[in-house]
Design a protein around this motif. Structure first.
Motif, short mmCIF file in Angstrom:
data_model
loop_
_atom_site.label_atom_id
_atom_site.label_comp_id
_atom_site.label_asym_id
_atom_site.label_seq_id
_atom_site.Cartn_x
_atom_site.Cartn_y
_atom_site.Cartn_z
N ASP A 7 0.84 -1.21 0.00
CA ASP A 7 0.00 0.00 0.00
C ASP A 7 0.87 1.26 0.00
OD1 ASP A 7 -2.37 -1.38 -0.07
OD2 ASP A 7 -2.66 -1.37 2.11
N LEU A 8 1.97 1.20 0.72
CA LEU A 8 2.86 2.36 0.75
C LEU A 8 3.45 2.63 -0.64
CD1 LEU A 8 4.28 4.48 2.66
CD2 LEU A 8 6.22 2.90 2.68
N LEU A 9 3.92 1.58 -1.27
CA LEU A 9 4.56 1.74 -2.59
C LEU A 9 3.55 2.14 -3.67
CD1 LEU A 9 7.05 -1.28 -2.64
CD2 LEU A 9 7.51 1.11 -2.04
N SER A 10 2.26 1.96 -3.40
CA SER A 10 1.25 2.36 -4.39
C SER A 10 1.04 3.88 -4.40
CB SER A 10 -0.09 1.66 -4.10
OG SER A 10 -0.65 2.16 -2.89
N MET A 11 1.58 4.58 -3.41
CA MET A 11 1.48 6.04 -3.38
C MET A 11 2.35 6.62 -4.50
SD MET A 11 1.72 6.66 0.74
CE MET A 11 1.98 8.44 0.52
N ASP A 12 1.90 7.73 -5.05
CA ASP A 12 2.59 8.33 -6.19
C ASP A 12 4.05 8.67 -5.87
OD1 ASP A 12 2.32 9.48 -8.95
OD2 ASP A 12 2.90 11.32 -7.87
N PHE A 13 4.31 9.10 -4.63
CA PHE A 13 5.67 9.49 -4.26
C PHE A 13 6.65 8.33 -4.44
CE2 PHE A 13 9.10 9.70 -1.14
CZ PHE A 13 9.63 10.95 -1.38
N MET A 115 14.51 12.96 5.35
CA MET A 115 13.35 13.59 6.00
C MET A 115 12.13 13.56 5.08
SD MET A 115 12.91 17.40 7.62
CE MET A 115 14.04 17.05 8.97
N THR A 116 12.35 13.83 3.80
CA THR A 116 11.23 13.81 2.85
C THR A 116 10.61 12.42 2.77
OG1 THR A 116 12.26 15.56 1.53
CG2 THR A 116 10.57 14.23 0.46
N VAL A 117 11.47 11.42 2.71
CA VAL A 117 10.97 10.04 2.60
C VAL A 117 10.20 9.64 3.85
CG1 VAL A 117 11.61 7.62 2.33
CG2 VAL A 117 12.82 9.37 1.02
N VAL A 118 10.80 9.94 5.02
CA VAL A 118 10.14 9.56 6.29
C VAL A 118 8.80 10.27 6.42
CG1 VAL A 118 10.30 9.69 8.79
CG2 VAL A 118 12.29 8.97 7.45
N ASN A 119 8.75 11.55 6.03
CA ASN A 119 7.49 12.28 6.09
C ASN A 119 6.43 11.63 5.21
OD1 ASN A 119 8.35 14.18 7.91
ND2 ASN A 119 8.88 15.72 6.37
N GLN A 120 6.84 11.17 4.03
CA GLN A 120 5.89 10.54 3.13
C GLN A 120 5.39 9.19 3.69
OE1 GLN A 120 4.38 11.62 0.29
NE2 GLN A 120 5.28 13.59 0.86
N VAL A 121 6.28 8.48 4.38
CA VAL A 121 5.84 7.24 5.05
C VAL A 121 4.78 7.57 6.09
CG1 VAL A 121 6.52 5.31 6.50
CG2 VAL A 121 8.02 6.03 4.62
N ASN A 122 5.05 8.61 6.88
CA ASN A 122 4.09 9.01 7.91
C ASN A 122 2.76 9.45 7.30
OD1 ASN A 122 5.86 8.47 10.00
ND2 ASN A 122 6.63 10.55 10.10
N VAL A 123 2.84 10.18 6.20
CA VAL A 123 1.62 10.59 5.51
C VAL A 123 0.83 9.36 5.06
CG1 VAL A 123 0.72 11.66 3.39
CG2 VAL A 123 2.45 12.84 4.75
N GLY A 124 1.53 8.37 4.51
CA GLY A 124 0.86 7.15 4.08
C GLY A 124 0.17 6.44 5.22
N VAL A 125 0.85 6.37 6.37
CA VAL A 125 0.27 5.70 7.54
C VAL A 125 -0.96 6.46 8.02
CG1 VAL A 125 0.66 5.10 9.95
CG2 VAL A 125 2.44 4.66 8.25
N LEU A 126 -0.85 7.79 8.10
CA LEU A 126 -1.97 8.59 8.57
C LEU A 126 -3.17 8.49 7.62
CD1 LEU A 126 -0.15 11.81 9.85
CD2 LEU A 126 -1.39 10.14 11.22
N ASN A 127 -2.90 8.58 6.34
CA ASN A 127 -4.00 8.48 5.38
C ASN A 127 -4.69 7.12 5.47
OD1 ASN A 127 -3.57 11.03 4.39
ND2 ASN A 127 -2.35 10.37 2.64
N HIS A 128 -3.88 6.08 5.64
CA HIS A 128 -4.45 4.73 5.77
C HIS A 128 -5.32 4.63 7.02
CE1 HIS A 128 -4.73 0.37 5.67
NE2 HIS A 128 -4.30 0.34 6.92
N ALA A 129 -4.83 5.19 8.13
CA ALA A 129 -5.59 5.14 9.39
C ALA A 129 -6.88 5.92 9.28
CB ALA A 129 -4.73 5.68 10.53
#
Length: 557
Positions: A7-13, A115-129
């Motif tokens: 699911d994370l890798l399916s994000m455009d980023f 930092m950019t990558v970690v932020n995008q991971v966090n965004v993915g987790v938050l959006n999923h939640a």
């Protein structure tokens, strides 16, 4: 509650992140982010991390690749290596071990910062939640209903346990109602002997520390004491408040392990959604209070010709005119205080008491209001329970308005909105007579006033009657005279019968009645006056075994 690698890798980023091994593990859950740049790094893995590395550790430390493969930890979610940094080519041995363990091995572009990558991971987790817990709470106050609230709460709790694997619980203070994500929460509570209130105010030996001060999110951990070999149970609690009043307590049980970083994210999101539900409930109540008050005034003033309008207005509020209510009247004694101008403070005090769960309040004038309690939920009607509810609200009002005296009355009878006017008038009569006959009391019950409420003694006559007895009331030594007078009137002015009832000599009775005649004027030949005086003494109840301190009661000392 994290997010799967796929699911994370399916994000455009992450479109330029390439999986080169372990494709079968794309469903592995990410519960955190860590970095591997030093030889000891692999020792600090606790599981489910998405591990990032520049490849420096493999390129610059001779023999580390072999050591990494020998001590491979299969609990992490995936390994991500920057392309074009330190490794021109990903080692085959690394590809082989990730394929064998079905753990994704991923390469990423050189340019994005950590930092950019970690932020995008966090965004993915938050959006999923958010997507998992998403509940539509956009209903307006007019269409808010209890069924919607209960369904929304239940869905959030169940989803939370499914995603996090931690059971959740919510206690609705306003409705005294409990919601569980599953029976797992109850089972853990029973196993460890935890009472419901322990989840927000633990009495058992425990430790605690704040996880988030701004929302009062706190972890409590139970000390096992004698069962030292067992795991110490813990839970995380967040109070849900509106306008400074606790509406509910939201708890997540940590029966096997602590919530991790992303679990705490998910609990915060669930909290915000629950907060929205309860905020909406409070807004709906406040908005409907004006409508309810208008309904009460209509019921008070309505005639049979207004029946259709009464039904329509009740229906707009989700009420039935046939619903039986128990009526409680309250009033204060300060003309300068208009309770309608302090509506918010009054309603907040009402929300904090238990009556709020089974009743509603309306203001009849600047000094007077009425509370209607759902008689069905009170069935059977218990007067001591009603008194307890009233005293609780009275205490809250004194805390809100410390210089104001509040007086309450109730009858114990129930009726629907058609009967509201006579019920309120009856409560007014109880309150008026009660305050005249006992100025120290602040709570009056129809039955406790006895025969005084059965007949219509005008208030302008009741006052002078009490004043006539003032000399007997003011002196404690005259209580015996008061009791003798009561017995004398009960026995139709017969000295002998009175003496027999009092177990004294008949001459003693004569002397006492003569003393009464000296202190207060009594027209013995006036039957009406004697009857009124006798009725009043029946209420005052002077007696040999429990001579009441009427002087204290009259003076309020």
């Amino acid at each position: 509650m994290g997010i799967s690698v796929g699911d994370l890798l399916s994000m455009d980023f992450f479109k330029d992140f390439h999986v080169i091994a372990g494709h079968k593990g794309l469903n592995r859950e990410i519960q955190g982010v860590s970095f591997l740049e030093v030889p000891e790094g692999h020792r600090w893995s606790i599981g489910k991390e998405l591990i990032f590395t520049s490849g420096y550790i493999f390129a610059e430390f001779e023999g580390y690749l072999d050591k990494f493969c020998e001590n491979f930890i299969p609990s992490h979610a995936a390994l991500v290596i920057k392309r074009g940094s330190y490794l021109d080519k990903i080692p085959e041995k690394l590809i082989e071990i990730y394929d064998r363990n079905s753990i994704p091995l991923i390469t990423m572009p050189y340019s994005p910062s950590w930092m950019t990558v970690v932020n995008q991971v966090n965004v993915g987790v938050l959006n999923h939640a958010i997507q998992s817990l998403r509940i539509d709470i956009s209903q307006g106050p007019g269409c808010y209903n209890q069924n919607y609230k209960e369904q929304a709460i239940q869905k959030i709790l169940k989803t939370l346990e499914t995603e996090m694997e931690f059971p959740a619980f919510l206690y609705d203070v306003t409705m005294d109602k409990r919601y569980y994500s599953s029976d797992n929460f109850k089972k853990a509570s029973e196993k460890y002997g935890i009472r419901e209130s322990d989840y927000w105010s633990p009495q058992l030996p425990h430790t605690s520390h704040a996880l988030c001060d701004c929302i009062h999110m706190k972890r409590y951990r139970l000390l096992k004491g004698e069962a030292a070999n067992e795991p110490r149970i813990s839970w995380v609690t967040i109070p849900i408040e509106s306008a400074g009043v606790v509406q509910a307590y939201f708890c997540v049980m940590e029966s096997r392990k602590f919530l991790d970083f992303y679990d705490e994210y998910s609990m915060r999101i669930a909290y915000l959604m629950l907060q929205g539900i309860f905020d909406q409930q409070v807004v709906a109540r406040d908005a409907s209070n004006i409508g309810f008050e208008n309904l009460i005034h209509l019921a008070m003033e309505s005639t049979p010709a207004d029946a259709r309008q009464l039904i329509y207005q009740a229906d707009q509020l989700g009420l039935s005119v046939e619903q039986p209510y128990l009526c409680i009247l309250f009033r204060h004694d300060q003309d300068e205080l208009d309770i309608r101008s302090h509506r918010t403070s009054m309603l907040e005090a009402f929300k904090r008491c238990r009556m709020n769960r089974i009743g509603r309040v309306a203001f009849l004038s600047s000094t007077e209001g009425v509370i209607l309690l759902n008689a069905v939920r009170l069935s059977p009607i218990n007067k001591e329970e009603i008194r307890g509810l009233i005293l609780e609200f009275q205490k809250l009002l004194r805390g809100t308005f410390p210089d104001v005296s509040w007086f309450f009355s109730f009858t114990g009878d129930s009726g629907d909105l058609h009967d509201l006017r006579p019920h309120i008038e009856k409560c007014r009569k109880v309150l008026n007579i009660g305050r005249l006959t006992d100025s120290r009391k602040t709570l009056f019950d129809y039955d406790a006033l006895g025969i005084l409420t059965w007949i219509n003694i005008p208030e302008d006559e009741l006052g002078p009657l009490l004043k006539k007895l003032q000399k007997l009331i003011d002196s404690e030594k005259n209580q015996e005279l008061l009791y003798t007078l009561k017995t004398y009137l009960e026995n139709n002015l017969n000295y002998s019968l009175t003496a027999e009832k009092l177990f004294v000599n008949v001459n003693t009775v004569r002397r006492r009645i003569e003393k009464v005649n000296e202190l207060i004027p009594v027209h013995w030949d006036d039957y009406v006056e004697r009857t009124k005086l006798g009725l009043l003494l029946q209420y005052l109840q002077p007696g040999p075994d429990s001579i009441i301190h009427l002087k204290e009661r009259r003076n309020g000392s």
